[in-house]
Design a protein around this motif. Structure first.
Motif, mmCIF file in Angstrom:
data_model
loop_
_atom_site.group_PDB
_atom_site.id
_atom_site.type_symbol
_atom_site.label_atom_id
_atom_site.label_comp_id
_atom_site.label_asym_id
_atom_site.label_seq_id
_atom_site.Cartn_x
_atom_site.Cartn_y
_atom_site.Cartn_z
ATOM 1 N N ASP A 253 9.690 -1.084 -8.469
ATOM 2 C CA ASP A 253 8.770 -0.646 -7.381
ATOM 3 C C ASP A 253 7.300 -0.545 -7.993
ATOM 4 N N ARG A 254 6.584 -1.552 -7.846
ATOM 5 C CA ARG A 254 5.130 -1.862 -8.053
ATOM 6 C C ARG A 254 5.247 -2.615 -9.594
ATOM 7 N N TYR A 255 4.110 -3.415 -9.867
ATOM 8 C CA TYR A 255 4.006 -4.094 -11.069
ATOM 9 C C TYR A 255 2.744 -4.287 -11.122
ATOM 10 N N ILE B 134 2.403 8.844 -19.135
ATOM 11 C CA ILE B 134 1.138 8.264 -18.872
ATOM 12 C C ILE B 134 1.016 8.233 -17.334
ATOM 13 N N ARG B 135 2.117 8.127 -16.444
ATOM 14 C CA ARG B 135 2.028 8.348 -14.916
ATOM 15 C C ARG B 135 1.492 9.704 -14.555
ATOM 16 N N ALA B 136 2.107 10.636 -15.297
ATOM 17 C CA ALA B 136 1.564 12.156 -14.952
ATOM 18 C C ALA B 136 0.081 12.107 -15.087
ATOM 19 N N GLY C 116 0.897 -1.281 -0.065
ATOM 20 C CA GLY C 116 -0.132 0.151 0.089
ATOM 21 C C GLY C 116 0.694 1.330 0.097
ATOM 22 N N GLU C 117 -0.053 2.419 0.179
ATOM 23 C CA GLU C 117 0.734 3.550 0.102
ATOM 24 C C GLU C 117 1.723 3.747 1.310
ATOM 25 N N GLY C 118 2.970 4.288 1.317
ATOM 26 C CA GLY C 118 3.684 4.610 2.319
ATOM 27 C C GLY C 118 4.450 3.288 2.978
ATOM 28 N N ALA C 119 4.262 2.249 2.550
ATOM 29 C CA ALA C 119 4.737 0.963 2.912
ATOM 30 C C ALA C 119 6.224 0.909 3.042
ATOM 31 N N GLY C 120 6.857 1.667 2.431
ATOM 32 C CA GLY C 120 8.438 1.907 2.376
ATOM 33 C C GLY C 120 8.981 1.183 1.286
ATOM 34 N N LYS C 121 8.303 1.031 -0.096
ATOM 35 C CA LYS C 121 8.771 0.433 -1.122
ATOM 36 C C LYS C 121 10.055 0.958 -1.770
ATOM 37 N N SER C 122 9.794 2.467 -1.942
ATOM 38 C CA SER C 122 11.084 3.087 -2.893
ATOM 39 C C SER C 122 12.255 3.007 -1.940
ATOM 40 N N THR C 123 12.022 3.191 -0.641
ATOM 41 C CA THR C 123 13.097 3.328 0.330
ATOM 42 C C THR C 123 13.957 1.836 0.373
ATOM 43 N N ALA C 124 12.991 0.746 0.450
ATOM 44 C CA ALA C 124 13.627 -0.485 0.531
ATOM 45 C C ALA C 124 14.129 -0.876 -0.914
ATOM 46 N N ALA D 196 0.674 7.560 9.179
ATOM 47 C CA ALA D 196 1.809 8.416 9.957
ATOM 48 C C ALA D 196 2.901 8.671 8.876
ATOM 49 N N ARG D 197 3.198 7.662 8.383
ATOM 50 C CA ARG D 197 4.387 7.950 7.305
ATOM 51 C C ARG D 197 4.074 8.857 6.271
ATOM 52 N N ILE D 198 2.980 8.619 5.516
ATOM 53 C CA ILE D 198 2.369 9.660 4.632
ATOM 54 C C ILE D 198 2.721 10.786 4.883
ATOM 55 N N TYR E 259 -5.153 -2.510 -6.833
ATOM 56 C CA TYR E 259 -5.994 -1.146 -6.778
ATOM 57 C C TYR E 259 -7.158 -1.043 -7.845
ATOM 58 N N GLN E 260 -6.879 -1.613 -9.213
ATOM 59 C CA GLN E 260 -8.161 -1.325 -9.983
ATOM 60 C C GLN E 260 -9.124 -2.492 -9.772
ATOM 61 N N ALA E 261 -8.732 -3.677 -9.641
ATOM 62 C CA ALA E 261 -9.628 -4.813 -9.409
ATOM 63 C C ALA E 261 -10.203 -4.641 -8.119
ATOM 64 N N ALA F 9 7.164 -3.021 9.147
ATOM 65 C CA ALA F 9 7.059 -2.058 10.248
ATOM 66 C C ALA F 9 8.595 -1.816 11.001
ATOM 67 N N GLN F 10 9.449 -2.597 10.482
ATOM 68 C CA GLN F 10 10.765 -2.792 10.989
ATOM 69 C C GLN F 10 11.673 -1.649 10.575
ATOM 70 N N THR F 11 13.089 -1.572 11.039
ATOM 71 C CA THR F 11 13.839 -0.269 10.405
ATOM 72 C C THR F 11 13.964 -0.679 9.008
ATOM 73 N N SER G 56 -0.151 -4.471 -8.521
ATOM 74 C CA SER G 56 -0.539 -3.490 -8.057
ATOM 75 C C SER G 56 -2.007 -2.901 -8.836
ATOM 76 N N THR G 57 -1.862 -3.502 -10.121
ATOM 77 C CA THR G 57 -3.177 -3.135 -10.883
ATOM 78 C C THR G 57 -4.145 -4.110 -10.424
ATOM 79 N N MET G 58 -3.821 -5.472 -10.134
ATOM 80 C CA MET G 58 -4.955 -6.259 -9.683
ATOM 81 C C MET G 58 -5.606 -5.705 -8.318
ATOM 82 N N THR H 207 4.039 12.622 6.993
ATOM 83 C CA THR H 207 5.320 13.141 7.409
ATOM 84 C C THR H 207 6.076 13.764 6.025
ATOM 85 N N ARG H 208 5.620 13.195 4.848
ATOM 86 C CA ARG H 208 6.225 13.402 3.347
ATOM 87 C C ARG H 208 5.675 14.674 2.928
ATOM 88 N N ALA H 209 6.393 15.377 2.051
ATOM 89 C CA ALA H 209 6.155 16.785 1.665
ATOM 90 C C ALA H 209 5.064 16.361 0.282
#
Ligand code: T5A
Length: 207
Positions: A96-98, A52-54, A14-22, A143-145, A105-107, A187-189, A101-103, A147-149
């Motif tokens: 980061d997502r494939y 297309i993302r935009a 989901g959103e803010g799970a830390g995918k980009s960081t990981a 909570a993580r989301i 989010y969209q389904a 939820a770990q470091t 995610s469509t299944m 804190t983001r700008a």
């Protein structure tokens, strides 16, 4: 079709799970091991797919089936221009997502038919070797989301009921594909999350 030699890893959640960081941390580990790394994301990863993302993340009204097909239009371009050539060279591709995610989010989230998404998955016909689902309680993700700008995009602006359907969708997809999925406690470091991901990759793929 090009033969595959590399390793295709996708990060989901989901959103803010830390995918980009990981994803960045995992890329560092594989680089240190001497692998060629392609770190990429969806929707995006090519000039066309980023355009297309935009549109997808804007507030331009789009019905859920249109969004689904736009996600797959971006994905088809990404697969042909980036993913397949990198895998044919033997690179480790971290995406980061494939299509899961469509299944989710969209389904599961927006009510598009599961069979419609499954048929688009068959059309692209490029499947991850391993998919890592970053699992995080919704209150920690929120909570993580916070804190983001920056403001909310199309999906971030959807309510808690939508996010609950997406989270349940990811759990169902992972349960239905136990050979491909590993669920990681997000939820770990950050260091512990990346270590758990590396271990899961070794266990599932032998790499
Ligand atoms: N979408 C996407 C669909 O609807 N269908 C699709 O087919 C596809 C591919 C993409 C949007 O499109 C949707 C899903 C999305 O809504 P995006 O901006 O790429 O948009 O959205 P996300 O992938 O959700 O990216 P986010 O940035 O929101 O979340 P991440 O990448 O999971 O989280 P990250 O790493 O940016 O971290 C968030 C915050 O938490 C901190 C970070 O420093 C950051 O501040 N953090 C941690 N804090 C404590 N402990 C940890 N372990 C932490 N890891 C990160």
């Amino acid at each position: 079709m090009t033969a595959r030699r590399g390793l295709f890893i996708t990060l989901e959640g989901g959103e803010g799970a830390g995918k980009s960081t990981a994803a960045a941390g995992l890329a560092e580990i594989f680089r240190a091991e001497g692998a060629e790394i392609i770190l990429t994301r969806e929707p995006g990863g090519t000039p066309g797919a980023e355009a297309i993302r935009a549109l997808l993340l804007s507030d331009v009204p789009l019905d859920p089936l249109s969004q689904t097909m736009l996600h797959f239009a971006a994905r088809a371009d990404h697969a042909v221009a980036v993913l397949r050539p990198a895998l044919a060279r033997g690179a480790v591709v971290i995406c980061d997502r494939y299509y899961d995610s469509t299944m989710a989010y969209q389904a599961y989230g927006q009510g598009v038919s599961i069979e419609a998404v499954a048929s688009l998955i068959r059309l692209v016909d490029l499947h991850p070797d391993i998919s890592l689902l970053l699992n995080l309680p919704p209150e920690v993700a929120e909570a993580r989301i916070r804190t983001r700008a920056g403001g909310s995009d199309r999906y971030e602006a959807m309510g808690p009921a939508f996010f609950a359907r997406v989270a349940a969708g990811f759990q169902s997809i992972a349960a239905a594909n136990p050979g491909r999925f590993a669920v990681v406690d997000a939820a770990q470091t950050p260091v512990a999350v990346v270590a758990a991901m590396r271990e899961a990759i070794r266990t599932k793929t032998g790499v």
